[in-house]
Write a protein that holds these residues in place. Sequence first.
Motif, mmCIF file in Angstrom:
data_model
loop_
_atom_site.group_PDB
_atom_site.id
_atom_site.type_symbol
_atom_site.label_atom_id
_atom_site.label_comp_id
_atom_site.label_asym_id
_atom_site.label_seq_id
_atom_site.Cartn_x
_atom_site.Cartn_y
_atom_site.Cartn_z
ATOM 1 N N LEU A 1 0.375 -1.154 -0.247
ATOM 2 C CA LEU A 1 -0.273 -0.249 -0.371
ATOM 3 C C LEU A 1 1.366 1.672 -0.344
ATOM 4 C CD1 LEU A 1 -2.963 0.963 0.322
ATOM 5 C CD2 LEU A 1 -2.428 1.398 2.405
ATOM 6 N N LEU A 2 0.621 2.057 -0.887
ATOM 7 C CA LEU A 2 1.027 3.206 -1.202
ATOM 8 C C LEU A 2 0.912 4.867 -0.910
ATOM 9 C CD1 LEU A 2 2.493 3.015 -5.333
ATOM 10 C CD2 LEU A 2 3.764 2.193 -3.084
ATOM 11 N N LEU A 3 -0.504 4.677 -0.600
ATOM 12 C CA LEU A 3 -1.819 5.600 -0.344
ATOM 13 C C LEU A 3 -3.205 5.444 -0.506
ATOM 14 C CD1 LEU A 3 -1.849 7.365 -3.372
ATOM 15 C CD2 LEU A 3 0.199 7.666 -3.365
ATOM 16 N N GLU A 4 -3.466 6.191 0.248
ATOM 17 C CA GLU A 4 -5.382 6.315 -0.404
ATOM 18 C C GLU A 4 -5.519 7.859 -1.617
ATOM 19 O OE1 GLU A 4 -7.436 3.856 3.159
ATOM 20 O OE2 GLU A 4 -6.332 5.553 3.689
ATOM 21 N N ILE A 5 -6.629 7.142 -1.573
ATOM 22 C CA ILE A 5 -6.415 8.797 -2.509
ATOM 23 C C ILE A 5 -7.998 8.655 -3.009
ATOM 24 C CG2 ILE A 5 -6.762 7.381 -4.401
ATOM 25 C CD1 ILE A 5 -5.613 10.073 -6.546
ATOM 26 N N GLU A 6 -8.687 9.891 -2.684
ATOM 27 C CA GLU A 6 -10.381 10.463 -2.878
ATOM 28 C C GLU A 6 -10.816 9.668 -4.042
ATOM 29 O OE1 GLU A 6 -14.092 11.916 -3.688
ATOM 30 O OE2 GLU A 6 -13.211 11.114 -1.365
ATOM 31 N N ARG A 7 -11.781 9.809 -3.536
ATOM 32 C CA ARG A 7 -12.412 8.193 -5.057
ATOM 33 C C ARG A 7 -12.464 8.632 -6.784
ATOM 34 N NH1 ARG A 7 -18.015 4.533 -4.517
ATOM 35 N NH2 ARG A 7 -18.359 3.677 -7.635
ATOM 36 N N SER A 8 -12.978 10.306 -6.653
ATOM 37 C CA SER A 8 -13.639 10.770 -7.627
ATOM 38 C C SER A 8 -12.035 11.268 -8.231
ATOM 39 C CB SER A 8 -14.457 12.506 -7.721
ATOM 40 O OG SER A 8 -13.008 12.927 -6.446
ATOM 41 N N ALA A 9 -10.687 10.852 -7.498
ATOM 42 C CA ALA A 9 -9.945 11.327 -8.140
ATOM 43 C C ALA A 9 -9.065 10.228 -8.802
ATOM 44 C CB ALA A 9 -8.553 12.368 -6.882
ATOM 45 N N CYS A 10 -9.403 9.318 -8.801
ATOM 46 C CA CYS A 10 -8.972 8.133 -9.500
ATOM 47 C C CYS A 10 -8.451 8.163 -11.004
ATOM 48 C CB CYS A 10 -9.037 6.742 -8.951
ATOM 49 S SG CYS A 10 -9.369 6.342 -7.018
ATOM 50 N N PRO A 11 -9.617 9.155 -11.262
ATOM 51 C CA PRO A 11 -9.080 8.957 -13.427
ATOM 52 C C PRO A 11 -8.305 10.204 -13.310
ATOM 53 C CG PRO A 11 -11.603 8.671 -12.285
ATOM 54 C CD PRO A 11 -10.465 9.356 -10.947
ATOM 55 N N LEU A 12 -7.828 11.208 -12.433
ATOM 56 C CA LEU A 12 -7.356 12.282 -12.614
ATOM 57 C C LEU A 12 -5.812 11.958 -12.634
ATOM 58 C CD1 LEU A 12 -7.372 15.119 -12.916
ATOM 59 C CD2 LEU A 12 -6.031 15.310 -10.406
ATOM 60 N N PHE A 13 -5.552 10.683 -11.903
ATOM 61 C CA PHE A 13 -4.098 10.570 -11.774
ATOM 62 C C PHE A 13 -4.508 8.335 -12.923
ATOM 63 C CE2 PHE A 13 -4.162 12.850 -8.145
ATOM 64 C CZ PHE A 13 -3.497 13.169 -8.280
ATOM 65 N N GLY A 14 -5.135 8.244 -13.341
ATOM 66 C CA GLY A 14 -5.636 7.390 -13.985
ATOM 67 C C GLY A 14 -4.810 5.532 -13.088
ATOM 68 N N VAL A 15 -5.355 5.392 -11.518
ATOM 69 C CA VAL A 15 -4.934 4.419 -10.803
ATOM 70 C C VAL A 15 -5.740 3.888 -11.452
ATOM 71 C CG1 VAL A 15 -3.007 5.785 -9.356
ATOM 72 C CG2 VAL A 15 -5.403 5.610 -8.640
ATOM 73 N N VAL A 16 -5.131 2.534 -10.750
ATOM 74 C CA VAL A 16 -6.281 1.171 -10.558
ATOM 75 C C VAL A 16 -7.480 1.367 -9.580
ATOM 76 C CG1 VAL A 16 -6.527 -1.613 -10.088
ATOM 77 C CG2 VAL A 16 -4.021 -0.198 -11.925
ATOM 78 N N GLY A 17 -8.840 0.763 -9.414
ATOM 79 C CA GLY A 17 -9.788 0.961 -8.779
ATOM 80 C C GLY A 17 -10.211 -0.241 -8.936
ATOM 81 N N TYR A 18 -10.654 -1.170 -7.357
ATOM 82 C CA TYR A 18 -10.829 -2.601 -7.172
ATOM 83 C C TYR A 18 -12.871 -1.824 -6.801
ATOM 84 C CZ TYR A 18 -6.322 -3.672 -7.509
ATOM 85 O OH TYR A 18 -4.880 -3.673 -7.286
ATOM 86 N N GLY A 19 -13.508 -3.039 -7.419
ATOM 87 C CA GLY A 19 -14.643 -2.966 -7.178
ATOM 88 C C GLY A 19 -15.312 -4.217 -6.929
#
Length: 332
Positions: free
Chosen positions: A128-146
């Motif tokens: 685990l590197l960090l946690e990020i606000e959900r709406s900002a995940c596409p801003l950085f293009g990081v992988v989301g899980y669901g």
Amino acid sequence: MNKSLLDIVNDCDRFPYYDDNPTHYEAHMQGFHTFRVQGCDALLGYMPNETAKQFSSFTNSDDFAKGYWYIDSAARTITLATAIDAAPGDRSRVVAYTLAKMKKERVFDVLRGWRDELYPVYGRDGKLLLEIERSACPLFGVVGYGILMTGYVKHGNDLRIWVPKRSKNKQTFPGMYDVTVGGGLATKENPFECAIREAEEEASLPRKVIEAKATPVGNLSYIYVRDEKAGGGTGLIQPEVEYIYDIELDEDTIPRPNDSEVQVFHLLTVKEVQEALRKGKFKTNCGVVMVDFLIRHGILTKENAPGYLDVLSTRMHRQLEFPTVSHDIPIP
């Protein structure tokens, strides 16, 4: 025009594949910065160049932020430059400050969908590197899980599917069809607990029903390129891994809206679901889940569905170029 099977999948996974055309892929990638974290050698996400330019303009104007972000336009990298051995919480605080200030100053439209939910960002070996606000995940293009779960009812040889219609007031995909239950995984949450939580929150389905009847059936992975239906920030990259569940419900168990996410649940025939897919009525990734469901239940076959083999073999199970983690999925 009606959508084909490949059209439905391409809507969700429009990002190019290197093996299809290496020259085109390399040219396409000139349009992106890579997101990285100091102390981790892995590529973590893609940010469009224009977005990176806006991001750089903001961070350079903020005394706190500019000390922690390094944007190299020549190398096309955007780096969270916290200490190499920084703890996840320290990185998360820098990101949280930056994003909250950007939201306040309305730098990016995508942050209008602020959810006050934190999603994990992982490095190699599941670190685990960090946690990020959900709406900002596409801003950085990081992988989301669901998780995405399809509820259905059998009556003799007849099969019907519970399909919710999303609220017209939602920022993302308003008024479109969804899967019965869906939601994102919080840090350290396993998929089955997420399914239980979301089922209660979205569909008024009690824990005992999910524990007794939900069945894990695999996962889907893709890179979604956000368009206007996603609400804010077209062209942003959204890699996702979704854990897929089926749940057969009896005729007396009826999903009902329990929050503002859903307008109404419809019990649709297979024919009605297929027609809705062809007309593009489903939220993008939920359309792929429906295709997957219809394939697994023997409704779509290579004999009746052009593009079946391409879809089945690779197009719903993309190999992501970012570090990913495998979550344990307890079998009910």
